[in-house]
Design a protein around this motif. Structure first.
Motif, PDB file in Angstrom:
ATOM      1  N   VAL A 554      75.634  37.130  26.953  1.00 42.06           N
ATOM      2  CA  VAL A 554      76.943  37.239  27.612  1.00 42.06           C
ATOM      3  C   VAL A 554      76.798  38.096  28.868  1.00 42.06           C
ATOM      4  O   VAL A 554      75.840  38.868  29.023  1.00 42.06           O
ATOM      5  CB  VAL A 554      77.995  37.857  26.659  1.00 42.06           C
ATOM      6  CG1 VAL A 554      78.234  36.947  25.471  1.00 42.06           C
ATOM      7  CG2 VAL A 554      77.548  39.241  26.185  1.00 42.06           C
ATOM      8  N   GLY A 555      77.745  37.917  29.755  1.00 45.67           N
ATOM      9  CA  GLY A 555      77.773  38.752  30.953  1.00 45.67           C
ATOM     10  C   GLY A 555      76.727  38.405  31.984  1.00 45.67           C
ATOM     11  O   GLY A 555      76.495  39.188  32.920  1.00 45.67           O
ATOM     12  N   GLY A 556      76.048  37.266  31.826  1.00 41.35           N
ATOM     13  CA  GLY A 556      75.050  36.865  32.811  1.00 41.35           C
ATOM     14  C   GLY A 556      73.836  37.754  32.853  1.00 41.35           C
ATOM     15  O   GLY A 556      73.144  37.823  33.877  1.00 41.35           O
ATOM     16  N   ARG A 557      73.541  38.440  31.734  1.00 44.90           N
ATOM     17  CA  ARG A 557      72.391  39.337  31.732  1.00 44.90           C
ATOM     18  C   ARG A 557      71.078  38.571  31.909  1.00 44.90           C
ATOM     19  O   ARG A 557      70.094  39.128  32.404  1.00 44.90           O
ATOM     20  CB  ARG A 557      72.366  40.151  30.437  1.00 44.90           C
ATOM     21  CG  ARG A 557      73.516  41.170  30.363  1.00 44.90           C
ATOM     22  CD  ARG A 557      73.492  41.937  29.039  1.00 44.90           C
ATOM     23  NE  ARG A 557      72.249  42.647  28.834  1.00 44.90           N
ATOM     24  CZ  ARG A 557      71.966  43.837  29.360  1.00 44.90           C
ATOM     25  NH1 ARG A 557      72.838  44.435  30.167  1.00 44.90           N
ATOM     26  NH2 ARG A 557      70.817  44.422  29.106  1.00 44.90           N
ATOM     27  N   VAL A 558      71.060  37.309  31.471  1.00 37.85           N
ATOM     28  CA  VAL A 558      69.911  36.441  31.728  1.00 37.85           C
ATOM     29  C   VAL A 558      70.450  35.178  32.402  1.00 37.85           C
ATOM     30  O   VAL A 558      71.190  34.420  31.782  1.00 37.85           O
ATOM     31  CB  VAL A 558      69.167  36.071  30.427  1.00 37.85           C
ATOM     32  CG1 VAL A 558      67.979  35.157  30.748  1.00 37.85           C
ATOM     33  CG2 VAL A 558      68.689  37.319  29.703  1.00 37.85           C
ATOM     34  N   PRO A 559      70.117  34.927  33.662  1.00 41.33           N
ATOM     35  CA  PRO A 559      70.613  33.733  34.354  1.00 41.33           C
ATOM     36  C   PRO A 559      70.206  32.449  33.630  1.00 41.33           C
ATOM     37  O   PRO A 559      69.200  32.417  32.903  1.00 41.33           O
ATOM     38  CB  PRO A 559      69.959  33.825  35.733  1.00 41.33           C
ATOM     39  CG  PRO A 559      69.640  35.272  35.902  1.00 41.33           C
ATOM     40  CD  PRO A 559      69.310  35.792  34.534  1.00 41.33           C
ATOM     41  N   GLN A 560      70.978  31.393  33.853  1.00 45.33           N
ATOM     42  CA  GLN A 560      70.770  30.148  33.118  1.00 45.33           C
ATOM     43  C   GLN A 560      69.381  29.567  33.347  1.00 45.33           C
ATOM     44  O   GLN A 560      68.760  29.026  32.431  1.00 45.33           O
ATOM     45  CB  GLN A 560      71.840  29.114  33.518  1.00 45.33           C
ATOM     46  CG  GLN A 560      71.844  27.859  32.656  1.00 45.33           C
ATOM     47  CD  GLN A 560      72.092  28.168  31.189  1.00 45.33           C
ATOM     48  OE1 GLN A 560      72.890  29.049  30.859  1.00 45.33           O
ATOM     49  NE2 GLN A 560      71.399  27.471  30.310  1.00 45.33           N
TER      50      GLN A 560
END
Length: 736
Positions: A554-560
């Motif tokens: 969550v929260g974009g901690r690891v980009p897609q």
């Protein structure tokens, strides 16, 4: 022989396969078809080694069909392209490749045994490919032969609606002919050796003693057809009966839709029932015009027109004037050149044409076109849509390659290849022959995609993998005979799997690398757990790894894009398990958290983190070793059942059923059991010894099951059981 073929119309072509269990009489049926059509002038016999389709020396020595063989003949103005397929489970991939290019099939059943294990397997294969079938109950002259019992087993085990169109005249040794229930006529045969097989069938009225039974069965046939076919139902309700024309048309529709299966009977060995079988092939099985257009994907840059035009490009009807679309389904790599077998779905090829290999993305030139009759060939100037032919001159085409017109590229769905389950280590006896052995193995794999050759990274051994012990025996013997090589073979090894018995959560892996310039940084947190699906523990051989990846970040901690890289790295880690180096299956991995660096993070770094992170996480899990298992059907004399059951128990078998046959097979028992594949090596010799040569068995790989935990001594001393059944390792995560 009837009138020779008089037209090139696709409506007069039948592409046909012969399917059956071992020893049901497939090759004998094929031989009698060739004899009846005048293609051969002498009836070949399996036991004499004189058959046309079993031309390979190993087939004649072993008395079984090993390689699918194509032949071509004519009957009543129609061309029949026929493929005689193997009946042994080890060569099921040959059947699979053949079914891919066939429009119809004849399933042959033993009148005494009915539906046997491999009968069921090939039937299911034909179901998957949507191939319409008719059934031929063979060996009606045998003691204990019974058409009704065979039909009952077809209904019970294969679940089609059998539509019996014949009534046998006489039984066992007295079987002399059949009553055609569609036209209510009798066909009888003599034992004469007429030069023209068509003259051996005598047509007449139904015998007085069978007239009442024939009318009763004709009525049952009409009722069964009327229940399934709307047009027949309308006539049946209006008139109370069906005329021969309506009944034949309805049977054709039901056969081609798969709603019903026409059943005929006879004795191929005694040349009885073959001509009606050929007539049924023409009447009920589809021509290339009756099957849906072949579909594929756009196979080149081409014209990027609108969607409708692209859709038309992906579909090719059986039209000789359309752009070429052909599938290579078999390759014979000989010392004098490569022979590639093609099924043409659309278009025309001529000698000297340039075609596009859409699979290899290169052009090929057609050197010669051949009409095939097993190991003999007749040259052709051209071949058209609907044909099955062999061509010479293709250099890169493999089984599954698509050949098409360069101006209209198309890629057809490739052939499915089963995953090998048994392996042997092979090596040349003389070091100077190592290069020749490598070339011979490469040629084997080119001909048979179900064979896999690899070099074991730890031992350096060359490992040959296939679908069964007999499959590998045949492959090695082929090298010895054709190449003159002395080859040593190690004990077969089966393909084990590992799975997770108890997972871990919150497993942290940090990948940091700094060696000057841009560094690498990836931080991942993984949960690993068993995947609770039926396939996870008993996925069939060839089904591939069962693996599921999820992201809960969550929260974009690891980009897609990095999430996808982590998944790719996890899949890399599945190739070797933590305990014994076997592929891992049946697990779910969830990426729960992670961190990136503004400069040093990259897809490569996160892929590396996924790979090594899952590898270390698996070491922290409790893993389970899975071994392949097979369903074994053993047929033995009743007085030998006790010894056979004891031997199966010693092989860790789980008996699932037993049955004692009556009638012609009185005094025999059939035992079915699930047995680890590793325990079946050498079983054929053991069974023959226990039953004085009267016992037979068939084995069909069915999936994987947990293997017993080996003792420490055997774990350290056995390469095939080097992984323990349950292993735990320390890790920075909590057990789950």
């Amino acid at each position: 022989m009837r009138n020779p073929i008089h037209t090139n119309s696709l409506a007069t072509v039948r592409n046909l396969g012969i399917l059956a269990h071992v020893d049901a009489g497939k090759t004998t049926v094929t031989e009698r078809i060739l004899y009846a059509t005048g293609t051969t002038h002498q009836r070949g016999e399996v036991h004499d080694g004189t058959t046309v389709t079993d031309f390979d020396p190993q087939e004649r020595d072993r008395g079984i069909t090993i390689f699918a063989a194509a032949v071509s003949c004519t009957w009543d103005g129609h061309r029949i392209n026929l493929i005689d397929t193997p009946g042994h489970v080890d060569f099921a991939d040959e059947v699979e490749r053949s079914l891919r290019v066939l429009d119809g099939a004849v399933a042959v059943f033993d009148a005494v045994a009915g539906v046997e294990p491999q009968s069921e397997s090939v039937w299911r294969q034909a179901d998957r490919h949507g191939v319409p079938r008719i059934a031929f109950v063979n060996k009606m002259d045998r003691a204990g032969a019974e058409l009704d019992a065979a039909v009952a087993s077809i209904r019970a085990r294969l679940h089609p609606v059998p539509l019996v169109v014949q009534l046998p005249i006489g039984a066992e040794d007295a079987f002399t002919g059949v009553v055609d229930l569609v036209r209510l006529r009798a066909l009888t045969w003599s034992d004469g050796d007429a030069a023209d097989a068509a003259e051996a069938a005598h047509e007449g009225s139904v015998p007085d003693g069978l007239r009442e039974e024939a009318h009763r069965r004709r009525r049952l046939l009409e009722e069964a057809v009327a229940e399934l076919h709307p047009g027949a139902l309308e006539e049946f309700c209006a008139t109370g009966t069906l005329d021969a024309g309506t009944l034949a048309a309805a049977l054709r529709d039901l056969t081609r839709s798969g709603e019903g299966v026409v059943v005929l009977c006879g004795s191929a060995y005694r040349n009885r029932g073959v001509e009606p079988l050929l007539d049924a092939v023409l009447a009920y099985l589809p021509s290339p015009l009756d099957v849906p257009p072949v579909r594929g994907t756009h196979g080149g840059d081409g014209d990027d027109g609108d969607g409708d035009e692209r859709e038309r490009e992906r579909e090719r009807a059986a039209d000789p004037a359309a752009p070429l679309a052909a599938l290579a389904f078999k390759v014979n790599a000989t010392a004098t050149g490569r022979l590639t077998y093609l099924r043409l779905y659309s278009g025309t090829i001529e000698k000297g044409d340039t075609v596009w290999d859409a699979t290899a993305c290169r052009t090929e030139r057609i050197g010669r076109i051949l009409r095939v009759r097993a190991d003999r060939h007749a040259p052709l100037d051209r071949a058209v849509a609907g044909d099955i032919v062999a061509v010479v001159g293709l250099k890169s085409a493999r089984a599954g390659s698509t050949l098409c017109a360069p101006s209209a590229p198309l890629v057809l769905e490739p052939l499915g290849v089963a995953e090998p389950v048994v392996s042997v280590a092979v090596e040349a006896r003389r070091n100077t022959d190592t290069g020749r052995l490598a070339s011979a193995l490469a040629r084997l794999v080119e001909e048979d995609p179900s064979l896999v050759v690899r070099t074991d990274r730890e031992t350096g051994q060359t490992v040959l993998s296939g679908m069964g012990e007999l499959h590998l025996e045949v492959a090695v013997e082929k090298i010895r005979r054709e190449q003159g090589l002395a080859v040593d073979v190690g004990r077969p090894r089966v393909g084990y799997r590992e799975t997770v018995g108890r997972g871990v959560s919150g497993f942290v892996y940090r990948h940091v690398k700094q060696d000057g310039g841009a560094g690498q940084f990836a931080h991942v947190v993984l949960d690993v757990e068993p995947l609770d699906t039926p396939d996870s523990a008993e996925s069939g051989p060839g089904s591939g790894s069962v693996f599921e990846f999820r992201s809960a970040v969550v929260g974009g901690r690891v980009p897609q894009e990095y999430v996808r890289a982590v998944e790719a790295g996890c899949r890399d880690a599945l190739a070797e398990g933590p305990s014994g180096g076997h592929p891992v299956t049946g697990l779910r991995v969830t990426l729960t958290d992670g961190a990136t660096h503004v400069k040093d993070s990259s897809e490569a770094a996160f892929r590396t983190a996924g790979r090594f992170g899952l590898r270390d996480a698996l070491r922290a899990c409790a893993t389970v070793l899975l071994e392949p298992v097979a369903e074994v059907t053993v047929t033995v004399p009743e007085d030998a059942v006790g010894g056979v059951l004891g031997d199966l128990a010693a092989r860790r078998a789980r008996v699932t059923g037993s049955d004692t046959r009556t009638g012609g097979a009185a005094g025999t028992a059939t035992v079915t059991a699930t047995v680890p594949l590793a325990e079946l090596f050498g079983y054929a010799t053991r069974l023959r010894s226990r039953t004085r040569g009267r016992g037979t068995f068939t084995a069909r790989p069915t999936g994987y099951a947990p293997a017993p935990e080996p003792s420490p001594a055997s774990a350290s001393g056995s390469a095939s059981a080097s992984a323990s059944g349950s292993v735990s390792a320390s890790a920075s995560g909590s057990a789950r």
